[in-house]
Scaffold this motif. Structure first.
Motif, PDB file in Angstrom:
ATOM      1  N   GLU A  35       0.819  -1.210   0.000  1.00  0.00           N
ATOM      2  CA  GLU A  35       0.000   0.000   0.000  1.00  0.00           C
ATOM      3  C   GLU A  35       0.852   1.259   0.000  1.00  0.00           C
ATOM      4  O   GLU A  35       1.879   1.307   0.684  1.00  0.00           O
ATOM      5  CB  GLU A  35      -0.902   0.029   1.238  1.00  0.00           C
ATOM      6  N   PRO A  36       0.425   2.304  -0.728  1.00  0.00           N
ATOM      7  CA  PRO A  36       1.138   3.585  -0.667  1.00  0.00           C
ATOM      8  C   PRO A  36       0.987   4.195   0.730  1.00  0.00           C
ATOM      9  O   PRO A  36      -0.128   4.372   1.210  1.00  0.00           O
ATOM     10  CB  PRO A  36       0.426   4.452  -1.706  1.00  0.00           C
ATOM     11  N   ARG A  37       2.109   4.468   1.372  1.00  0.00           N
ATOM     12  CA  ARG A  37       2.096   5.028   2.725  1.00  0.00           C
ATOM     13  C   ARG A  37       2.798   6.383   2.806  1.00  0.00           C
ATOM     14  O   ARG A  37       2.556   7.134   3.744  1.00  0.00           O
ATOM     15  CB  ARG A  37       2.780   4.074   3.703  1.00  0.00           C
ATOM     16  N   ALA A  38       3.659   6.668   1.854  1.00  0.00           N
ATOM     17  CA  ALA A  38       4.431   7.916   1.911  1.00  0.00           C
ATOM     18  C   ALA A  38       4.560   8.490   0.501  1.00  0.00           C
ATOM     19  O   ALA A  38       4.538   7.754  -0.482  1.00  0.00           O
ATOM     20  CB  ALA A  38       5.814   7.664   2.503  1.00  0.00           C
TER      21      ALA A  38
ATOM     22  N   THR B 236       4.904  13.473   2.806  1.00  0.00           N
ATOM     23  CA  THR B 236       3.932  12.965   3.773  1.00  0.00           C
ATOM     24  C   THR B 236       4.195  11.488   4.038  1.00  0.00           C
ATOM     25  O   THR B 236       4.722  10.787   3.175  1.00  0.00           O
ATOM     26  CB  THR B 236       2.481  13.180   3.286  1.00  0.00           C
ATOM     27  N   ASN B 237       3.869  11.065   5.234  1.00  0.00           N
ATOM     28  CA  ASN B 237       3.993   9.668   5.617  1.00  0.00           C
ATOM     29  C   ASN B 237       2.717   9.313   6.372  1.00  0.00           C
ATOM     30  O   ASN B 237       2.535   9.720   7.518  1.00  0.00           O
ATOM     31  CB  ASN B 237       5.238   9.468   6.490  1.00  0.00           C
ATOM     32  N   ARG B 238       1.844   8.578   5.721  1.00  0.00           N
ATOM     33  CA  ARG B 238       0.541   8.233   6.291  1.00  0.00           C
ATOM     34  C   ARG B 238       0.558   6.775   6.744  1.00  0.00           C
ATOM     35  O   ARG B 238       0.260   5.864   5.981  1.00  0.00           O
ATOM     36  CB  ARG B 238      -0.550   8.454   5.250  1.00  0.00           C
ATOM     37  N   GLY B 239       0.944   6.594   7.976  1.00  0.00           N
ATOM     38  CA  GLY B 239       0.936   5.245   8.540  1.00  0.00           C
ATOM     39  C   GLY B 239       2.127   4.394   8.159  1.00  0.00           C
ATOM     40  O   GLY B 239       2.141   3.200   8.452  1.00  0.00           O
ATOM     41  N   GLY B 240       3.124   4.999   7.539  1.00  0.00           N
ATOM     42  CA  GLY B 240       4.332   4.261   7.195  1.00  0.00           C
ATOM     43  C   GLY B 240       5.294   4.225   8.371  1.00  0.00           C
ATOM     44  O   GLY B 240       5.193   5.018   9.306  1.00  0.00           O
TER      45      GLY B 240
END
Length: 127
Positions: free
Chosen positions: A56-59, A80-84
């Protein structure tokens, strides 16, 4: 895993588009901003990177190299880093630095659109 986005069509994928929209959320027109970035995906002076974990794309990271190295620095336009993981964040920074260094730069401008103080913003860039 870090991948460089070079096809505008990638921004039509919901998981990628939402990552960039979230990062652009404080802007005037996030949809248009993401569309404009997508238009430049093939431009060799624009580095657009996606960090994947668990498939999944996380950043996301975008860097724009200026036209004249004597007059300006690259712009780290979006990060951005979303949950990575922290490891993914560090790898994204390494890839971004390598992109800038390959173009002959060792300094860049950062744009803080996070809504947090510059001190907090820069602290996250150093981790």
């Amino acid at each position: 895993m870090i991948v460089r986005v070079t096809k505008p069509e990638a921004f039509k994928l919901p998981a990628i588009r939402s990552l960039f929209l979230e990062a652009r959320g404080r802007g005037k027109d996030p949809e248009r901003s993401v569309d404009k970035l997508a238009e430049r995906a093939r431009d060799p002076s624009v580095g657009i990177f996606i960090g994947l974990e668990g498939g999944e794309p996380r950043a996301a990271l975008s860097i724009i190299i200026p036209g004249d190295p004597r007059t300006d620095r690259p712009l780290v336009d979006l990060g951005t880093n979303r949950g990575g993981s922290l490891a993914l964040k560090r790898e994204m920074l390494k890839v971004g630095l390598a992109f800038m260094r390959a173009a002959g730069y060792n300094q860049a401008w950062f744009f803080n659109g996070s809504g947090h103080s510059d001190k907090a913003y820069l602290r996250t860039a150093k981790a």
